[in-house]
Design a protein around this motif. Structure first.
Motif, short mmCIF file in Angstrom:
data_model
loop_
_atom_site.label_atom_id
_atom_site.label_comp_id
_atom_site.label_asym_id
_atom_site.label_seq_id
_atom_site.Cartn_x
_atom_site.Cartn_y
_atom_site.Cartn_z
N VAL A 259 -3.80 0.99 -3.26
CA VAL A 259 -3.70 -0.41 -2.85
C VAL A 259 -3.22 -1.30 -3.99
O VAL A 259 -3.04 -2.50 -3.81
CB VAL A 259 -5.02 -0.94 -2.29
CG1 VAL A 259 -5.45 -0.11 -1.08
CG2 VAL A 259 -6.11 -0.92 -3.34
N TYR B 118 -6.39 1.42 5.79
CA TYR B 118 -5.36 1.99 4.96
C TYR B 118 -4.99 3.40 5.39
O TYR B 118 -4.01 3.93 4.94
CB TYR B 118 -5.81 2.03 3.51
CG TYR B 118 -6.25 0.70 2.99
CD1 TYR B 118 -5.32 -0.33 2.83
CD2 TYR B 118 -7.56 0.44 2.66
CE1 TYR B 118 -5.71 -1.56 2.34
CE2 TYR B 118 -7.96 -0.79 2.17
CZ TYR B 118 -7.03 -1.78 2.01
OH TYR B 118 -7.40 -3.01 1.54
N ASN C 122 0.87 -1.17 0.00
CA ASN C 122 0.00 0.00 0.00
C ASN C 122 0.91 1.22 0.00
O ASN C 122 1.93 1.25 0.70
CB ASN C 122 -0.89 0.02 1.25
CG ASN C 122 -1.85 -1.14 1.29
OD1 ASN C 122 -2.35 -1.60 0.28
ND2 ASN C 122 -2.10 -1.65 2.49
N TRP D 142 0.36 -5.59 3.34
CA TRP D 142 -1.02 -6.04 3.49
C TRP D 142 -1.24 -6.59 4.88
O TRP D 142 -0.47 -7.39 5.38
CB TRP D 142 -1.33 -7.12 2.44
CG TRP D 142 -1.66 -6.53 1.12
CD1 TRP D 142 -0.83 -6.35 0.08
CD2 TRP D 142 -2.92 -5.98 0.74
NE1 TRP D 142 -1.49 -5.74 -0.96
CE2 TRP D 142 -2.77 -5.50 -0.58
CE3 TRP D 142 -4.15 -5.85 1.37
CZ2 TRP D 142 -3.81 -4.90 -1.28
CZ3 TRP D 142 -5.19 -5.26 0.69
CH2 TRP D 142 -5.02 -4.79 -0.62
#
Lengths: 112, 114
Positions: free
Chosen positions: A51, B100, A32, A96
């Motif tokens: 991503v 994220y 990422n 990840w």
């Protein structure tokens, strides 16, 4: 071991000029990737994250764009810089399922 | 928006003393992380504490997390001049959609005087 590179380290650009900052990661696959901006004496503002190749999410509407042409390459661009684009730009990566992010050395951008 | 807020904004101590920095946040989290930034450099990850953990140690660092108060503290014991830096907390939200995006506070600027 993994390393992350950013260039250039410093950049002085006139208002209205284009921008291209590059970030590359070595030693890992399918990371990422993130672009942050840090104003003087402030925290980090997330600008973009990715991503995967070609997958970009924008967090803040602005004069900037990002692209990920290769798995471990992340580019921050602008067609016409504004004075308010000045700041310290940081690229980061994470694996990840891993919460930790690892940062590059940063690019100091001054728009004059 | 700023999720984590560090306190104090600046801290000056003598070498050998302990330094304590606090972080408060607003929403549920998966984990909370602390980072260090030396002047003009990138951030360095120090420690991650998950929402189901209450305390974690790494060398001279001790981090606590109180999810009921939505707060965390970072303790640096026996400080050294080399610990002079800005320290940021970052929260990883419990969004359920994959994590994220870290949200960083504005940081605590620590000065350790030799």
């Amino acid at each position: 071991s993994q390393t992350i590179h950013q260039w250039p380290a410093t950049l002085v650009q006139p208002v209205g000029s284009p921008l291209s900052l590059e970030c590359t990661v070595e030693g890992t696959s399918n990371p990422n990737l993130y672009w942050y901006r840090q104003a003087a004496g402030r925290g980090l503002q997330l600008l973009f994250y990715s991503v995967g190749i070609g997958q970009i999410s924008s967090e803040v509407p602005q004069n900037l764009s990002a692209s990920r042409p290769q798995d471990r390459q992340f580019i921050l661009s602008s067609k016409k810089l504004l004075l308010s684009d000045s700041g310290f730009y940081l690229c980061a990566w994470s694996g990840w399922g891993s919460g930790e992010q690892y940062f590059g050395p940063g690019t100091r951008l001054t728009v004059t | 928006s700023q999720q984590g807020e560090e306190d104090p904004q600046a801290l000056s101590i003598q070498e050998g003393e302990n330094a304590t920095m606090n972080c408060s946040y607003k929403t549920s989290i998966n984990n909370l992380q602390w980072y260090r930034q030396n002047s003009g450099r990138g951030l360095v990850h120090l420690i991650l504490i998950r929402s189901n953990e209450r305390e974690k140690h790494s060398g001279r660092l001790r981090v606590t997390l109180d999810t009921s108060k939505k707060s965390s503290s970072l303790l640096i014991t026996a400080s050294r001049a080399a610990d002079t830096a800005s320290y940021f907390c970052a929260t990883d939200p419990d969004s359920g959609a994959g994590s994220y995006q870290l949200t960083f506070g504005k940081g605590t600027k620590l000065s350790v005087i030799p």
